[in-house]
Design an enzyme around this catalytic site. Structure first.
Site, mmCIF file in Angstrom:
data_model
loop_
_atom_site.group_PDB
_atom_site.id
_atom_site.type_symbol
_atom_site.label_atom_id
_atom_site.label_comp_id
_atom_site.label_asym_id
_atom_site.label_seq_id
_atom_site.Cartn_x
_atom_site.Cartn_y
_atom_site.Cartn_z
ATOM 1 N N ASN A 7 -39.585 97.652 -22.367
ATOM 2 C CA ASN A 7 -40.611 98.676 -22.572
ATOM 3 C C ASN A 7 -40.097 99.631 -23.655
ATOM 4 O OD1 ASN A 7 -42.545 100.637 -22.418
ATOM 5 N ND2 ASN A 7 -41.915 101.455 -20.432
ATOM 6 N N LYS A 9 -41.686 102.001 -24.920
ATOM 7 C CA LYS A 9 -42.336 103.310 -24.760
ATOM 8 C C LYS A 9 -42.854 103.777 -26.134
ATOM 9 C CE LYS A 9 -39.038 104.523 -21.178
ATOM 10 N NZ LYS A 9 -38.832 105.513 -20.150
ATOM 11 N N HIS A 92 -47.235 102.818 -15.078
ATOM 12 C CA HIS A 92 -45.896 103.363 -15.329
ATOM 13 C C HIS A 92 -45.862 104.815 -14.841
ATOM 14 C CE1 HIS A 92 -42.308 104.738 -17.394
ATOM 15 N NE2 HIS A 92 -41.969 103.458 -17.514
ATOM 16 N N GLU A 94 -44.612 107.403 -16.023
ATOM 17 C CA GLU A 94 -44.910 108.411 -17.051
ATOM 18 C C GLU A 94 -46.417 108.586 -17.196
ATOM 19 O OE1 GLU A 94 -42.584 106.800 -20.285
ATOM 20 O OE2 GLU A 94 -40.734 107.378 -19.287
ATOM 21 N N GLU A 164 -39.827 100.577 -9.912
ATOM 22 C CA GLU A 164 -39.111 101.530 -10.757
ATOM 23 C C GLU A 164 -39.059 102.896 -10.065
ATOM 24 O OE1 GLU A 164 -39.178 100.367 -15.148
ATOM 25 O OE2 GLU A 164 -40.980 101.527 -14.799
ATOM 26 N N GLY A 170 -34.482 106.461 -16.956
ATOM 27 C CA GLY A 170 -33.853 107.241 -18.021
ATOM 28 C C GLY A 170 -32.814 108.242 -17.559
ATOM 29 N N SER A 210 -32.871 102.595 -15.630
ATOM 30 C CA SER A 210 -31.487 102.734 -16.094
ATOM 31 C C SER A 210 -30.682 101.433 -16.054
ATOM 32 C CB SER A 210 -30.767 103.839 -15.307
ATOM 33 O OG SER A 210 -31.337 105.088 -15.625
ATOM 34 N N GLY A 231 -36.050 99.887 -20.303
ATOM 35 C CA GLY A 231 -36.579 100.844 -21.276
ATOM 36 C C GLY A 231 -35.544 101.152 -22.346
ATOM 37 N N GLY A 232 -34.832 102.256 -22.182
ATOM 38 C CA GLY A 232 -33.896 102.763 -23.189
ATOM 39 C C GLY A 232 -32.929 101.708 -23.724
#
Ligand code: PEP
Length: 248
Positions: A7, A9, A92, A94, A164, A170, A210, A231-232
């Site tokens: 992802n 983002k 998600h 967010e 998640e 994150g 994470s 993600g990150g």
């Protein structure tokens, strides 16, 4: 084969995506992991072109909950499919928090995604306050039931659940292996109770929050988990290639 969903983002311009894919492709071995890149809407078309014949799938990160043209600034399932994507992330955290997406909206989005032959990556997860007050199981059950309301069992073949925990996204924090195993069991039980034992066993469930180069091996070994949503740690092509290598 493990499923790995990246992802991105709201990251990467089209030239950055091009550079990323050019770095990733030579390192990617087809048939070892089932990889999906969920890029920003703006990069769907160029990504589809660059990923041709690579065996890497393409996904969007959101879909409009309406199907008509009267939704200025939104992107419909028809448009996403037409750009060449086969997946879409829905629910998600967010979007649930910042954009106030509730269960009813998420359910509408899922139905429109399925109507457009898009596979849905349905994100669910509890907040830190919910975890601390021992509400995790209750929250996950409610999120799942709202999202999957009115779906036929055969439609679950096109739904992937991504567990998640909001507190893990994150933050560098992750659940303990035992905790995660139990939570995945709870999710499978909800699907079993609402659909059938076969559906509960068969549905694909990913972990997200994470995941990085150090911990991906641990999550990978957990039976019951079909893959990861990252993600990150997916944003750097070299780092992500190394994660994929460790996972396969
Ligand atoms: C996410 O945003 O879906 C996610 C999993 O992020 P991260 O891996 O950065 O925690």
């Amino acid at each position: 084969m493990k499923k790995i969903i990246a992802n991105f983002k709201m990251n990467k311009t089209n030239s950055e995506i091009k550079e990323y894919i050019m770095k990733l492709l030579p390192k990617f071995e087809q048939g070892k992991v089932d990889l999906v890149l969920c890029v920003p809407f703006t990069a769907l078309t160029i990504s589809k072109f660059l990923l041709a014949d690579s065996g890497i799938n393409l996904g969007a990160q959101n879909i409009c909950d309406e199907d008509d043209g009267k939704s200025t600034g939104e992107i419909s399932g028809t448009m996403i499919k037409n750009c060449g994507a086969d997946y879409v992330i829905v629910g998600h955290s967010e979007r649930r928090v910042k954009f106030k997406e509730n269960g009813r909206i998420i359910n509408k989005k899922i139905k429109l995604a399925l109507k457009n032959r898009l596979k849905v990556v349905l994100c669910i997860g509890e907040s830190l306050a919910e975890k601390n007050t021992l509400k995790t199981n209750e929250v996950l059950k409610a999120q799942l039931e709202e999202a999957l309301k009115g779906l036929y069992e055969n439609e679950l073949d096109n739904i992937i659940i991504a567990y998640e925990p909001v507190w893990a996204i994150g933050t560098g924090k992750t659940p303990l292996v035992k905790e995660l195993e139990n939570t995945i069991k709870v999710i499978r039980k909800v699907v079993t109770d609402d659909f059938s034992p076969k559906a509960g066993e068969k549905i694909e469930i990913l972990y997200g929050g994470s995941v990085d180069l150090k911990n991906c091996g641990t999550f990978c070994k957990i039976k019951n988990i079909n893959g990861m949503l990252i993600g990150g740690a997916s944003l750097d092509a070299d780092n992500f290639s190394q994660i994929i290598k460790n996972i396969k």
